[in-house]
Structure formats: structure tokens, C-alpha cells
Scaffold this motif. Sequence first.
Motif, mmCIF file in Angstrom:
data_model
loop_
_atom_site.group_PDB
_atom_site.id
_atom_site.type_symbol
_atom_site.label_atom_id
_atom_site.label_comp_id
_atom_site.label_asym_id
_atom_site.label_seq_id
_atom_site.Cartn_x
_atom_site.Cartn_y
_atom_site.Cartn_z
ATOM 1 N N LEU A 1 0.828 -1.207 0.000
ATOM 2 C CA LEU A 1 0.000 0.000 0.000
ATOM 3 C C LEU A 1 0.860 1.255 0.000
ATOM 4 C CD1 LEU A 1 -2.803 -1.036 2.537
ATOM 5 C CD2 LEU A 1 -2.965 -0.863 0.039
ATOM 6 N N ARG A 2 1.948 1.224 0.761
ATOM 7 C CA ARG A 2 2.833 2.393 0.783
ATOM 8 C C ARG A 2 3.476 2.621 -0.581
ATOM 9 N NH1 ARG A 2 7.373 3.103 5.330
ATOM 10 N NH2 ARG A 2 5.479 3.616 6.477
ATOM 11 N N PHE B 1 3.866 5.598 -5.610
ATOM 12 C CA PHE B 1 3.863 5.506 -7.067
ATOM 13 C C PHE B 1 2.732 6.345 -7.665
ATOM 14 C CE2 PHE B 1 2.585 3.489 -11.058
ATOM 15 C CZ PHE B 1 3.787 3.477 -11.733
ATOM 16 N N ALA B 2 1.573 6.332 -7.023
ATOM 17 C CA ALA B 2 0.444 7.113 -7.535
ATOM 18 C C ALA B 2 0.755 8.604 -7.496
ATOM 19 C CB ALA B 2 -0.813 6.807 -6.722
ATOM 20 N N VAL C 1 1.036 11.093 -10.802
ATOM 21 C CA VAL C 1 0.271 12.332 -10.978
ATOM 22 C C VAL C 1 1.207 13.498 -11.313
ATOM 23 C CG1 VAL C 1 -1.161 14.022 -9.773
ATOM 24 C CG2 VAL C 1 -1.647 11.582 -9.539
ATOM 25 N N LEU C 2 2.318 13.580 -10.594
ATOM 26 C CA LEU C 2 3.287 14.649 -10.872
ATOM 27 C C LEU C 2 3.834 14.541 -12.289
ATOM 28 C CD1 LEU C 2 5.273 14.775 -7.500
ATOM 29 C CD2 LEU C 2 3.615 16.427 -8.360
ATOM 30 N N THR D 1 11.505 8.457 -11.144
ATOM 31 C CA THR D 1 10.479 7.962 -10.224
ATOM 32 C C THR D 1 10.892 6.625 -9.619
ATOM 33 O OG1 THR D 1 8.720 9.084 -11.444
ATOM 34 C CG2 THR D 1 8.069 7.237 -10.045
ATOM 35 N N GLY D 2 11.447 5.741 -10.435
ATOM 36 C CA GLY D 2 11.906 4.458 -9.926
ATOM 37 C C GLY D 2 13.020 4.599 -8.908
ATOM 38 N N VAL D 3 13.960 5.498 -9.177
ATOM 39 C CA VAL D 3 15.064 5.702 -8.238
ATOM 40 C C VAL D 3 14.555 6.303 -6.928
ATOM 41 C CG1 VAL D 3 17.208 6.983 -7.859
ATOM 42 C CG2 VAL D 3 16.781 5.896 -10.058
#
Length: 337
Positions: free
Chosen positions: A30-31, A36-37, A41-42, A319-321
Motif C-alpha cells: 500500500l505504501r 507511485f500514484a 500524478v506529478l 520515479t523508480g530511483v
Amino acid sequence: MAGSLIQAVRRRPVRGAEPRPAPAVTRLVLRVAGVFARRAVLLTVLLAFVFTAVELLPGDAATATSERGESAADLAERRHLLGLDRPVLERFREWMTGLPTGDLGTSARGESVADLLAHPFPNTLLLGGLALLVTLLASVALGCWAAVRPGGEADRAVSASATGVLALPEFVIAVALVLVFALWTDWLPAVTLTDADGSPASWRMLVLPVLALAIPQLGWNTRIVRAALADEAKAPHIDTAVLDGLPRHRILTHHLLPGALPTITAGIATSTGMLLGGAVVVETIFNYPGIGSVLAGAVADRDSPLIAGVVAVTGAVITGVLLLADLVRAWASGDRT
């Protein structure tokens, strides 16, 4: 008496009726999903801004990619084929529908954006990844060296050097490296030659671009490591370790560094975006076959899908990093959830 017993029984919690906390794996999922969500959005907002910004530039993709002598009717037909006669919001929405499947659209010159990035982007990832590795290893080593003897000559020298390097932009460092190592000493090549597959022909051609990217971030992260270790040194368990007579290197590796790891990880993760952004400038100087030249050509062509494609794949890597850094920070802080 009987009434009191009945009330006591009623108040007694039923075994197994208490809400059980969610499993650790569920909370972790969930975290991660929440983080990720937010990043998604960004990234979506950023991509919308890219489409809008390109729309506000003078000219359009039809004019920028037209050949000399084309008539107004030819330009109108090209605009229609590129969809430039439609609202920018509609074009952005259509482009976004293909993004989850890996479809980055078609460039203004009729080529697949995914194909255009297939070779340059891995080269940029290689350059940025090596620069990030050099930044991590060197900044931790220098920060630890300075923190071992706070206030000493090594500490002052490292802090002063890190501050000076931090103020230098990548293109200044790149020019200085070319001047010293390519023109004066002829130790390393000043430009990058490519093999048939589009990758650098020799590892020696990676040295100067990697250093040009890593040196500014090295100054930034060395200061972060030094400050994080200084804050951690104030913790009570560090005083206990010193009083117990533990060797200095053991205190550093087993007590100071683990406690400072969350801050160090955050600094390194932040440098990822700066490295990929600076790669555009460094690649141009060293003629490196990365996304720098692709992005420059896309801006000249007013090519919204290609520019957005570069931003999308770069944003996905960042984002992955950042997500990985969040997980490392949670683990290092003792929060396994």
C-alpha cells in the motif's frame, strides 16, 4: 453482585474480536502504491506542461519540418496529418492513452518515438548510472574521511573543496576536463566515437563525460554525507560506543553510517534528476550519442510527442530511483512496513 458480574463479562473484550493489523507485506504494498500514484500524478502534470509549453513556442512542427518551397496548402495538409489543427488538450489526451502500453506516439517527421529513443536513451542511462556510482562511492569516502577527524585539516580541505566544486556548472567542468586531459596531456579523447550499434566505441570515451557529470554532484553529496555523519555522532549510542573503546573505523561503519544512511540515500536519489538533466549539456559538449541531441532536435522541430517521450522515460527512471530510495530509507530507519 450478579449484575456486576454480568456487566464485567459484557465489558470483557472477546478474544479475537480486536482488529488485527494488516500484514507487513500488505502495508508495504500500500505504501509503494501510494508513493507511485503520487509520482505518476506529478509526471502527468509535467507532461501536460510540456505539451502546453511547446504549443506556446513560435512556429509549429509543420513549419519546422517543412522543406523549402512548400506551399501554404502543403503546410495546411501537414498540419492536418500531424493533428496540429486539433486542440492541444485533445492531442495530449490521445498521446497519454498510448503511454501505459509503451506507445510514445509518432514524431513530427513520421518516425516512432520509441524507436528514436531505443539507442540514445540506454547510452544516457549508462552515462548517468556511471556518474551516479562515482558520486556515491567518492562522496561517501570523502565524507567519512572528513568526519573521522572533525575540525581537522582533512575536514576543512574536503569541506572547502566540496563547496567550490558545487558552484561550478557541468559545462565549465567539461571544458576544463577537455582542456587538461585532451588538449594538454592527450590522455583521453575529447569527443565520442560510436560503434555500428550506436554505443561508445571505447570505455575511454566515457571517462570525461562521467567526470563532468559526477564532479558537481560529488560536492553536493559530500557535504550531505559529512553533515549526516556529524548529526549522527551526537546520538547517545555513539558516546557509548566510544566509552566502550571500540575502534574508530568500527564506530564509523557499524554505528555512524547505518544511522546516516536515510539522509545519504535521499541526497543520492535527488542527484539522479540533476545527473540526467545535466547529461543533455555534457552529451552536446562531448558529442555523446545520448538523448541530448535527440532533445535538441525535437525542440528545434517543435515536436511535442518526441519531447514528451524524452520527459516520460526520464521521469519514469527518476520515479523508480526515488521509490527505491524511499524503500531504503524506510528499511534503514527500522520501519520494515
